[in-house]
Scaffold this motif. Structure first.
Motif, mmCIF file in Angstrom:
data_model
loop_
_atom_site.group_PDB
_atom_site.id
_atom_site.type_symbol
_atom_site.label_atom_id
_atom_site.label_comp_id
_atom_site.label_asym_id
_atom_site.label_seq_id
_atom_site.Cartn_x
_atom_site.Cartn_y
_atom_site.Cartn_z
ATOM 1 N N HIS A 176 57.317 65.247 42.535
ATOM 2 C CA HIS A 176 58.723 65.436 42.889
ATOM 3 C C HIS A 176 59.546 64.462 42.049
ATOM 4 O O HIS A 176 59.582 63.279 42.328
ATOM 5 C CB HIS A 176 58.957 65.169 44.373
ATOM 6 N N THR A 205 60.971 70.208 46.426
ATOM 7 C CA THR A 205 60.208 70.474 47.644
ATOM 8 C C THR A 205 58.795 70.915 47.276
ATOM 9 O O THR A 205 58.484 71.142 46.109
ATOM 10 C CB THR A 205 60.876 71.591 48.478
ATOM 11 N N ASN A 206 57.963 71.078 48.296
ATOM 12 C CA ASN A 206 56.584 71.522 48.078
ATOM 13 C C ASN A 206 56.487 73.011 47.752
ATOM 14 O O ASN A 206 55.395 73.516 47.529
ATOM 15 C CB ASN A 206 55.727 71.209 49.309
ATOM 16 N N ASN A 207 57.608 73.714 47.734
ATOM 17 C CA ASN A 207 57.609 75.127 47.352
ATOM 18 C C ASN A 207 57.639 75.304 45.840
ATOM 19 O O ASN A 207 57.590 76.428 45.353
ATOM 20 C CB ASN A 207 58.799 75.852 47.971
ATOM 21 N N LEU A 218 49.092 73.955 46.195
ATOM 22 C CA LEU A 218 49.700 72.664 45.855
ATOM 23 C C LEU A 218 48.644 71.560 45.804
ATOM 24 O O LEU A 218 48.643 70.733 44.885
ATOM 25 C CB LEU A 218 50.798 72.326 46.860
ATOM 26 N N GLU A 219 47.726 71.538 46.754
ATOM 27 C CA GLU A 219 46.650 70.540 46.750
ATOM 28 C C GLU A 219 45.702 70.752 45.564
ATOM 29 O O GLU A 219 45.258 69.790 44.938
ATOM 30 C CB GLU A 219 45.868 70.601 48.070
ATOM 31 N N PRO A 271 52.666 68.701 40.256
ATOM 32 C CA PRO A 271 53.252 68.789 41.592
ATOM 33 C C PRO A 271 54.204 67.638 41.932
ATOM 34 O O PRO A 271 54.708 67.561 43.052
ATOM 35 C CB PRO A 271 52.020 68.753 42.502
#
Length: 190
Positions: free
Chosen positions: A49, A55-57, A4-5, A47
Motif C-alpha cells: 500500500h 486497499t486490499n482490493n 493477495l496472500e 501488494p
C-alpha cells in the motif's frame, strides 16, 4: 490462501543498488481473477500500500521499462507579459506523460494492461476512468512522496499500447520488447 496472500508470498527482492526503478500500475484483484492468472506469475504484482487510500482490493503491476518522459506545453510560454497598463505574469500549463518500452517478456503483463485500458475506456457510459500509476522514474518536484527512501509521483491518466507485439514460440512470452504511451489527465504548471 487468498490471491493477495499468494502475491505477497511470491515477491522477489529487487533492492540492489543498480536495480531498475519500476513503474507501478494499480490493478484490481478482480482483474487477476477474471484473467485466471496462474500463481507462477504473482511475482509480477506488488501488494504494498503506497498510499493510505490503497486497499486490499488492489495490487500494483510492476513494469520495468526503458523510460522517456514527454511534456506537451499548452498555451503560451510562461513569463512576464505586457498588458495595457502594466506587466503581468502568465503561467503556462503542461501535460506530462511518458513513453515506456517494456523489457519484460511475460504475456500476462500485456493482457493485464489491455484489460485495464478496456476498463478505463468503458467503465462508465461515455466517461473515461483514468489509470493510476506510481512513477518512480520521473518525479515531480511539487507532487512527490517517499517510499523506502525512494521518491515517487502518483499519476492518473490514459494508457495506450502503441503496437501489440507478437507471441513467441512459448506462448507465455512475447517475442520482443514493446512500448506503451501514458498521458496524465491533470495539467501541471510550468
Amino acid at each position: 490462501m487468498t490471491i493477495l496472500e499468494a502475491i505477497a508470498n511470491a515477491q522477489i527482492n529487487c533492492q540492489r543498488k543498480l536495480a531498475r526503478l519500476p513503474l507501478l500500475v494499480l490493478t484490481p484483484v478482480a482483474v487477476i481473477e477474471d484473467l485466471q492468472i496462474a500463481s507462477k506469475w504473482f511475482y509480477l504484482f506488488d501488494p504494498t500500500h503506497y498510499q493510505e487510500t490503497d486497499t486490499n482490493n488492489y495490487v500494483y503491476l510492476k513494469l520495468f521499462t526503458d523510460y522517456s518522459p514527454e511534456t506537451n506545453r499548452l498555451g503560451d510560454s510562461p513569463g512576464l507579459k505586457t498588458t495595457f497598463s502594466r506587466t503581468g505574469y502568465g503561467a503556462s500549463t503542461i501535460k506530462r506523460g511518458f513513453k515506456a518500452t517494456v523489457i519484460q517478456k511475460e504475456r500476462v503483463i500485456l493482457e493485464v494492461l489491455q484489460k485495464l485500458i478496456l476498463i478505463s475506456e468503458s467503465s462508465k457510459y461515455n466517461q473515461f476512468s483514468p489509470i493510476k500509476v506510481v512513477d518512480f522514474c520521473s518525479v515531480e518536484l511539487g507532487d512527490r512522496f517517499i517510499y523506502n527512501n525512494r521518491l515517487a509521483t502518483v499519476r492518473y491518466g490514459e494508457m495506450i499500447i502503441d503496437e501489440t507485439p507478437p507471441l513467441g514460440y512459448d506462448q507465455n512470452y512475447i517475442n520482443s520488447n514493446w512500448s506503451l504511451t501514458f498521458t496524465e489527465v491533470n495539467l501541471r504548471l510550468k
